[in-house]
Write a protein that holds these residues in place. Structure first.
Motif, short mmCIF file in Angstrom:
data_model
loop_
_atom_site.label_atom_id
_atom_site.label_comp_id
_atom_site.label_asym_id
_atom_site.label_seq_id
_atom_site.Cartn_x
_atom_site.Cartn_y
_atom_site.Cartn_z
N ALA A 1 0.82 -1.23 0.09
CA ALA A 1 0.06 0.12 -0.06
C ALA A 1 1.00 1.24 -0.21
O ALA A 1 0.81 2.12 -0.73
CB ALA A 1 -0.99 -0.13 1.27
N TYR A 2 2.00 1.44 0.71
CA TYR A 2 2.59 2.52 1.02
C TYR A 2 3.55 2.56 -0.34
O TYR A 2 3.77 3.83 -0.80
CB TYR A 2 3.78 2.17 2.17
N GLY B 1 2.09 7.13 -6.54
CA GLY B 1 0.66 7.81 -7.07
C GLY B 1 -0.17 6.74 -7.49
O GLY B 1 -1.30 7.04 -7.80
N ASN B 2 -0.26 5.49 -7.29
CA ASN B 2 -0.98 4.53 -7.72
C ASN B 2 -2.41 4.50 -6.64
O ASN B 2 -2.49 3.48 -5.77
CB ASN B 2 -0.67 3.16 -7.71
N ASP B 3 -3.14 5.46 -6.55
CA ASP B 3 -3.93 5.67 -5.28
C ASP B 3 -5.05 4.41 -5.14
O ASP B 3 -5.28 4.04 -4.18
CB ASP B 3 -4.82 6.99 -5.39
N GLU B 4 -5.65 3.94 -6.45
CA GLU B 4 -6.56 3.14 -6.13
C GLU B 4 -6.00 1.72 -5.51
O GLU B 4 -6.58 1.17 -4.76
CB GLU B 4 -7.05 2.67 -7.46
N TYR C 1 -4.95 -2.11 -0.91
CA TYR C 1 -3.93 -2.79 0.01
C TYR C 1 -4.23 -2.18 1.41
O TYR C 1 -4.22 -3.12 2.61
CB TYR C 1 -2.68 -2.36 -0.56
N TYR C 2 -4.52 -0.88 1.63
CA TYR C 2 -4.62 -0.46 2.92
C TYR C 2 -5.97 -0.89 3.52
O TYR C 2 -6.09 -1.42 4.73
CB TYR C 2 -4.84 1.07 2.94
N LEU D 1 -5.68 9.23 2.40
CA LEU D 1 -6.21 8.99 0.88
C LEU D 1 -7.81 9.31 0.85
O LEU D 1 -8.03 9.99 -0.17
CB LEU D 1 -5.93 7.36 0.72
N TYR D 2 -8.44 8.86 1.84
CA TYR D 2 -10.01 9.06 1.72
C TYR D 2 -10.04 10.95 1.87
O TYR D 2 -10.99 11.17 1.13
CB TYR D 2 -10.62 8.58 3.13
N GLU D 3 -9.21 11.43 2.59
CA GLU D 3 -9.42 12.76 2.57
C GLU D 3 -9.12 13.67 1.20
O GLU D 3 -9.89 14.64 0.74
CB GLU D 3 -8.45 13.61 3.49
N ASP D 4 -8.09 12.98 0.41
CA ASP D 4 -7.72 13.47 -1.01
C ASP D 4 -8.82 13.29 -1.91
O ASP D 4 -8.99 13.91 -2.88
CB ASP D 4 -6.25 12.74 -1.17
N ASP D 5 -9.65 12.23 -1.38
CA ASP D 5 -10.66 11.76 -2.47
C ASP D 5 -12.05 12.48 -1.75
O ASP D 5 -13.20 12.16 -2.41
CB ASP D 5 -10.90 10.27 -2.37
N MET D 6 -11.95 13.45 -1.16
CA MET D 6 -13.10 14.14 -0.44
C MET D 6 -13.97 13.33 0.32
O MET D 6 -15.10 13.61 0.27
CB MET D 6 -13.78 14.86 -1.48
N ARG D 7 -13.56 12.17 0.81
CA ARG D 7 -14.26 11.20 1.44
C ARG D 7 -14.26 11.27 2.99
O ARG D 7 -13.58 10.62 3.84
CB ARG D 7 -14.24 9.87 1.03
N PHE D 8 -14.70 12.51 3.62
CA PHE D 8 -14.36 12.98 4.88
C PHE D 8 -14.76 11.98 6.27
O PHE D 8 -14.16 12.02 7.16
CB PHE D 8 -14.69 14.45 5.17
N ARG D 9 -16.00 11.49 5.97
CA ARG D 9 -16.55 10.58 7.17
C ARG D 9 -15.37 9.52 7.12
O ARG D 9 -15.57 9.01 8.44
CB ARG D 9 -18.14 10.29 6.67
N GLU D 10 -15.39 8.99 5.99
CA GLU D 10 -14.58 7.67 6.16
C GLU D 10 -13.01 8.16 6.73
O GLU D 10 -12.60 7.07 7.63
CB GLU D 10 -14.34 7.03 4.47
#
Length: 266
Positions: A198-199, A205-208, A213-214, A234-243
């Protein structure tokens, strides 16, 4: 079927003797179905309730509790019980796991050495000792241990994981990733390899792939706190703030004063 699964976990935690085979069966059940960690938590609590009724805690009771707590990622509580379990190989091994996760690398290396000395899965204990020494900065000693175990460990997931970590420390990320992939071919639930892959994917830059993996890494306790932090970012970067918030709260549940998690939650 669900009831059978629940009974299995409780039966193993109460098995006598609580030995290498019992722990192997327990880990296999947990890996097969992560929902059984809830049953493990209940079983540990039941053993604690029984312990309160005893005038003096038995070493075997502390061993069961210590192993259970470490598998649940509750390292400090696990250590307290394992210290009361005596110098048994299994107690030493799980003490090493707890110390390593608390970043007490030199004590962890000593615990793994004691585990091997007392006959608890000597090869695996030595591989973990190599990992603890590497994380303590003793790369040369770690490399010597792995070299000595190379012939008998080629089919070992932990061996390839430790080799990958040494290669990664030298900056050869692609070669390291190949070792971590070998690890997962031998043990698809190896948390260390899942985290490292994952790291590496996060780094490139392979976020998906990093997210995948995370997520797999956080499915099965004990989970490295860094996995929750990085997944949250990664969730924040994707605007998924609750997760993202849920990830940081997992960190704070284990380490209430974790500076990055406290900052990110705010």
């Amino acid at each position: 079927m669900a009831e059978m699964m629940t009974t299995d976990v409780r039966a193993i935690m109460d098995r006598s003797p609580f030995d290498v085979a019992a722990v192997a069966d327990l880990r296999e059940l947990l890996n097969r179905d992560p929902s059984r960690y809830r049953t493990l938590r209940e079983s540990v609590q039941n053993i604690k309730e029984r312990e309160k009724k005893e005038k003096e805690g038995k070493p075997e009771t502390h061993l069961r509790l210590g192993v259970g707590e470490v598998l649940l990622g509750r390292y400090q509580s696990g250590l307290e019980h394992l210290k009361k379990a005596g110098e048994l190989g299994m107690a030493c091994y799980f003490r090493g796991i707890a110390q390593e996760n608390q970043q007490q690398y030199e004590p962890a290396a000593a615990s793994f050495a004691s585990a091997a000395k007392h006959g608890y899965d000597p090869r695996n204990s030595e591989l973990h000792r190599a990992g603890a020494l590497r994380r303590a900065g003793n790369d040369d000693e770690a490399r010597q241990i792995l070299a000595g175990l190379a012939k008998q460990s080629e089919g070992s997931a932990e061996y390839h994981f430790q080799q990958g970590c040494l290669i990664s420390a030298s900056g050869e990320m692609i070669e390291a990733a190949a070792e971590f992939e070998k690890t997962l071919q031998l043990d698809k639930d190896h948390n260390g390899a899942l985290f490292e892959l994952a790291y590496i994917n996060d780094l490139y830059g392979n976020d998906e792939l990093a997210l995948e993996y995370y997520r797999r890494c956080t499915d099965r306790p004990p989970v490295p706190l860094a996995a929750w932090v990085n997944l949250g970012i990664l969730y924040e970067d994707d605007m998924r703030f609750r997760e993202a918030e849920q990830c940081y709260r997992h960190v704070l549940a284990h380490e209430p004063n974790h500076p990055r998690a406290r900052l990110f939650v705010k």
